[in-house]
Design an enzyme around this catalytic site. Structure first.
Site, PDB file in Angstrom:
ATOM      1  N   ASP A  59      -9.030  -3.570   2.044  1.00  0.00           N
ATOM      2  CA  ASP A  59      -8.091  -2.547   1.588  1.00  0.00           C
ATOM      3  C   ASP A  59      -6.922  -2.621   2.556  1.00  0.00           C
ATOM      4  O   ASP A  59      -7.062  -2.308   3.748  1.00  0.00           O
ATOM      5  CB  ASP A  59      -8.765  -1.176   1.630  1.00  0.00           C
ATOM      6  CG  ASP A  59      -7.821  -0.034   1.293  1.00  0.00           C
ATOM      7  OD1 ASP A  59      -6.599  -0.256   1.197  1.00  0.00           O
ATOM      8  OD2 ASP A  59      -8.305   1.103   1.150  1.00  0.00           O
ATOM      9  N   SER A 139      10.562  -8.371  -5.718  1.00  0.00           N
ATOM     10  CA  SER A 139      10.788  -8.103  -7.135  1.00  0.00           C
ATOM     11  C   SER A 139      12.271  -8.139  -7.444  1.00  0.00           C
ATOM     12  O   SER A 139      13.110  -7.856  -6.576  1.00  0.00           O
ATOM     13  CB  SER A 139      10.223  -6.725  -7.488  1.00  0.00           C
ATOM     14  OG  SER A 139      10.644  -6.294  -8.764  1.00  0.00           O
ATOM     15  N   TYR A 152       8.330   2.135  -7.098  1.00  0.00           N
ATOM     16  CA  TYR A 152       8.049   0.698  -6.976  1.00  0.00           C
ATOM     17  C   TYR A 152       9.305  -0.042  -6.536  1.00  0.00           C
ATOM     18  O   TYR A 152       9.273  -0.866  -5.615  1.00  0.00           O
ATOM     19  CB  TYR A 152       7.557   0.152  -8.314  1.00  0.00           C
ATOM     20  CG  TYR A 152       7.292  -1.338  -8.305  1.00  0.00           C
ATOM     21  CD1 TYR A 152       6.096  -1.854  -7.810  1.00  0.00           C
ATOM     22  CD2 TYR A 152       8.237  -2.239  -8.791  1.00  0.00           C
ATOM     23  CE1 TYR A 152       5.854  -3.222  -7.797  1.00  0.00           C
ATOM     24  CE2 TYR A 152       8.015  -3.598  -8.782  1.00  0.00           C
ATOM     25  CZ  TYR A 152       6.824  -4.092  -8.283  1.00  0.00           C
ATOM     26  OH  TYR A 152       6.594  -5.442  -8.272  1.00  0.00           O
ATOM     27  N   LYS A 156      10.093  -2.210  -3.032  1.00  0.00           N
ATOM     28  CA  LYS A 156      10.544  -3.596  -2.965  1.00  0.00           C
ATOM     29  C   LYS A 156      11.894  -3.715  -2.254  1.00  0.00           C
ATOM     30  O   LYS A 156      12.185  -4.741  -1.626  1.00  0.00           O
ATOM     31  CB  LYS A 156      10.605  -4.194  -4.372  1.00  0.00           C
ATOM     32  CG  LYS A 156       9.234  -4.283  -5.045  1.00  0.00           C
ATOM     33  CD  LYS A 156       8.198  -4.997  -4.170  1.00  0.00           C
ATOM     34  CE  LYS A 156       6.844  -5.103  -4.825  1.00  0.00           C
ATOM     35  NZ  LYS A 156       5.846  -5.808  -3.979  1.00  0.00           N
TER      36      LYS A 156
END
Length: 258
Positions: A59, A139, A152, A156
């Site tokens: 993890d 991304s 998100y 990035k």
């Protein structure tokens, strides 16, 4: 113990991580397969073969577990770590107000803190390996803040900035730091999402994990800071750089349809 070049991959059990592991293993590298998905890791390890990989439950938000995983892997490689591939990540799509705050926090914990944890824990082994690389999945959404991908996209952007800063900082150790910028990739994270952003429909899902894996291979052997996947990333990056006023209306059209 093995003198072969080695790569440690987070999120290795599926998608981009899985294809990257297969690619590097077929090209003679020793691969560290790290993920929370024990079943997926076991299946991948059977495909690669026990002589070519080492599986590790991980993890990425758990620092002691991360440190133990790196220590265990480098015991098998004789202390060598040629590439750390920060691939583990999650994506929650939809209007920001509709995404539970706990999920927003988890996105940052995995996509940003997980990367920081990996670099911190792996740095001693990377410094001890001549010509080492740190490669992180980024991304196309790092080019501009993307609605319906707000947290998100922010994660990035953080990766993008961290990559540039550490590529300069760690140059004195001979470590190259880079990221791989891709639009939507055909993985369950996108295709099986409960909610899909408008931009999934407007731009499509046109990149396969194997294509990204090939770019990771290039990044692991190159010197560039940012590696772009698919023409969409190249076109948007060039257009936004040359015509800054275009950024907002273009993103609005792609992501909101207006």
């Amino acid at each position: 113990m093995t003198p072969r070049r080695s790569i440690f991959i987070t999120g290795a059990a599926s998608g981009i991580g899985r294809q990257t592991a297969l690619l590097f293993a077929t090209r003679g590298w020793y691969v560290g397969l790290a993920d929370i998905d024990a079943e997926g890791l076991a299946q991948l390890a059977r495909e690669i073969g026990a002589d070519h990989c080492h599986t590790l439950a991980l993890d990425v938000t758990d620092v002691p577990q991360y440190r133990a995983a790196i220590d265990a892997f480098t015991r098998w490689t004789g202390g060598r770590l040629d590439v750390l591939f920060n691939n583990a990540g999650i994506l929650r799509m939809g209007r920001n107000e509709d995404i539970p705050l706990a999920q927003q926090h988890l996105t940052l914990d995995i996509n940003v803190k997980g990367v920081l944890n990996g670099i911190h824990c792996a740095l001693p082994a990377l410094r001890a390996t001549p010509g080492a690389h740190i490669v992180t999945m980024c991304s196309t959404s790092a080019l501009y803040g993307m609605p319906e991908l707000a947290v998100y996209s922010a994660s990035k952007h953080a990766v993008h900035g961290l990559t540039e800063a550490l590529d300069l900082e760690l140059e004195r150790y001979g470590i190259t730091v880079s990221d791989v910028m891709a639009p939507y990739v055909n993985t369950p994270m996108v295709t099986a999402a409960a909610t899909q952003a408008h931009s999934v429909r407007s731009t499509g899902v046109n990149v396969q994990p194997q294509q990204v894996a090939e770019v990771v291979w290039k990044a692991a052997h190159g010197r560039k800071c940012h590696w772009k996947v698919h023409y969409l990333t190249h076109v948007l990056a060039a257009a936004f750089a040359l015509l800054p006023p275009l950024r907002r209306p273009a993103v609005k059209a792609l992501c909101l349809g207006r």
